[in-house]
Design an enzyme around this catalytic site. Structure first.
Site, PDB file in Angstrom:
ATOM      1  CG  ASP A 129      -1.771   1.223   1.342  1.00 27.93           C
ATOM      2  OD1 ASP A 129      -1.804   2.007   0.376  1.00 27.93           O
ATOM      3  OD2 ASP A 129      -2.408   1.408   2.399  1.00 27.93           O
ATOM      4  CD  GLU A 130      -0.515   5.777  -1.663  1.00 29.57           C
ATOM      5  OE1 GLU A 130      -0.273   6.401  -0.611  1.00 29.57           O
ATOM      6  OE2 GLU A 130      -1.219   6.240  -2.574  1.00 29.57           O
ATOM      7  N   PRO A 131       4.131   1.650  -0.788  1.00 30.41           N
ATOM      8  CG  PRO A 131       5.230  -0.098  -1.873  1.00 30.41           C
ATOM      9  CD  PRO A 131       3.919   0.630  -1.831  1.00 30.41           C
TER      10      PRO A 131
END
Length: 494
Positions: A129-131
């Protein structure tokens, strides 16, 4: 006494990395439109109710940021196309062990996609998740591409690689331009090498590039981007770059992404806007009126640009609105507005009207929503209130007081009205238990709605997180954690 300001309050943030996004297909000439549905809520709308909400608004494409079995079961047989997600916390394990990836695919995909008419139509797996969000630092960089590659190998083994693609959602801050011009866009230097590796993986497997665009945050962080420019207003001062005129922040950011992709060597990869929206509370300019204005401007812009013979890079292939529902447990690390991105309130009621392309300009609300009793907890004005503010601070640390922040819908509540709001938020999040309205004798339970103008004192849903996810939590612990570490242990003993 001054209004209570939760910006200085350590509000509890139980981050459940679970966001769902939805999309409706238009005619072949136009792109798909999506909307994110997050479940980081203390009392989430039951998944079957959410699926009803999606279907009643003719929304047929969803993206999850985890693989909650209750949600997937609710989507079975719905004909809604689904993206499931893998939390950032699992990337390290999936990068280290192919067996862990195979286990994840088996537990979270195979049993749902092989049910005939009742199957879940999964089309993407979002690895992380949006790393690459800048505030996370480099902690996930070494694991993202390897985890995605192992998930792909697991899909191949399960004979699902021809149906399901692996993607990695990227945050709005992975691209930038020091000069502010789209023609000078590039990826952040710290993430550039990893981004090229990711793009090579995506290109090899014909997967799209998922990226967030956030005009609201761009406006907040860069005052050279005016509110008019962010909201698609005709009064916005146009901006020029390389003989191209820009009249809104969205296209300005989108073309910056195109330039960054071209400089990285991937000019033709499909682009999907994974998150875009406008919050309705918790900050200045975060209002339903602005959100409606932004959403209508975005829809008009996307439809206009999907005219005759658009080039592949002229527009995104899909655009996912963030978000479906408000989430009172969403992290507020970036601001209190983070809990108010929903097109719908936490209980599935439309905040404003916008045509998402579903053929109806009036959004349908959730029906037969299960609420707790119509009662609230307020401050007892007949008691000594000298300690009330301290108690309210404690209440907010374990509840949601984000609307009390500057610019919020309840910011103008005078003392002790803001104390009552804090008390009630705590009371509702604790299932209206009598002891949760004690506050040292300062709390008072009432059946008279204390809401004032646009400041809503909520009554929570009769579906607490602990009850709704009891067997889901057990499944997650057993399938997504214990199994993975057993595989890692077995690998380490080889």
């Amino acid at each position: 006494m001054a209004s209570l300001n939760p910006l200085s309050i350590p509000i509890l943030s139980l981050v459940m990395l679970s966001t769902l996004s939805i999309s409706t297909f238009f005619s072949p000439e136009t792109e798909a439109i999506g909307v994110n549905w997050g479940t980081a809520s203390s009392h989430p709308l039951p998944p079957p109710k959410v699926v009803e909400l999606l279907k009643s608004n003719k929304i047929n494409k969803v993206k999850l940021f985890d693989a909650d079995p209750l949600v997937l079961e609710s989507l079975s047989g719905s004909n809604i196309l689904v993206t499931v997600g893998i939390p950032n916390s699992m990337l390290r394990s999936l990068n280290s062990s192919l067996k862990a990836a195979e286990s994840w695919v088996h537990d979270n995909l195979t049993r749902f996609v092989s049910g005939g008419a009742s199957r879940v139509q999964i089309e993407y797996i979002a690895a992380g998740d949006e790393p690459f969000l800048e505030s996370y630092g480099v902690q996930f960089y070494p694991f993202v591409v390897g985890a995605a590659a192992n998930i792909h190998r697991a899909l191949v083994k399960a004979n699902l690689a021809n149906k399901v693609k692996v993607v990695v959602p990227c945050s709005y801050d992975v691209f930038r331009s020091e000069s502010g011009l789209p023609s000078k866009g590039h990826f952040r230097p710290d993430v550039n090498k990893t981004m090229i590796e990711l793009l090579a993986f995506l290109s090899k497997h014909q997967s799209p590039f998922f990226v967030t665009i956030s005009p609201f945050q761009s406006h907040n962080e860069n005052k050279s981007i005016s509110l008019d420019f962010a909201l698609f207003r005709e009064s916005a001062h146009p901006r020029n770059d390389s003989h191209k005129i820009y009249r809104n922040s969205f296209q300005w950011s989108y073309d910056t992404i195109i330039t960054a992709l071209s400089k990285a060597g991937f000019p033709l990869i499909d682009i999907i806007i994974g998150q875009i929206g406008w919050p309705t509370d918790g900050a200045a300019n975060a209002t339903s009126a602005h959100a409606e204005e932004f959403m209508k401007g975005l829809m008009d812009h996307l439809h206009t640009r999907s005219g005759k013979n658009p080039s592949p890079q002229d527009r995104p292939t899909e655009t996912y609105i963030f978000s479906l529902l408000d989430e009172d447990r969403r992290s507020i690390a970036l601001g209190n507005f983070e809990r108010h991105w929903g097109v719908f309130t936490f209980d599935g009621q439309a905040k404003y009207q916008v045509d998402l392309g579903q053929g109806s300009r009036k959004l349908a609300n959730a029906q037969d929503v299960p609420y707790l009793s119509s009662k609230w907890c307020v401050v007892n004005n007949n008691r000594d209130l000298s300690n009330a503010t301290a108690l309210a601070l404690d209440a907010c640390s374990a509840a949601d007081c984000s609307v009390l922040s500057p610019g919020g819908s309840c910011f103008n509540l005078s003392w002790p009205g803001n104390i009552s709001y804090a008390f009630n938020s705590y009371y509702q999040q604790h299932e209206q238990k009598a002891e949760s309205c004690a506050f040292g004798g300062l709390g008072l339970i009432t059946t008279v709605d204390p809401s004032v103008n646009s400041c809503r004192f909520v009554v929570e849903l009769r579906t607490s997180l602990s009850v709704l996810h009891r067997h889901t939590l057990f499944h997650w612990i057993v399938s997504s954690t214990v199994t993975i570490f057993l595989y890692l242990l077995s690998d380490s003993w080889r």
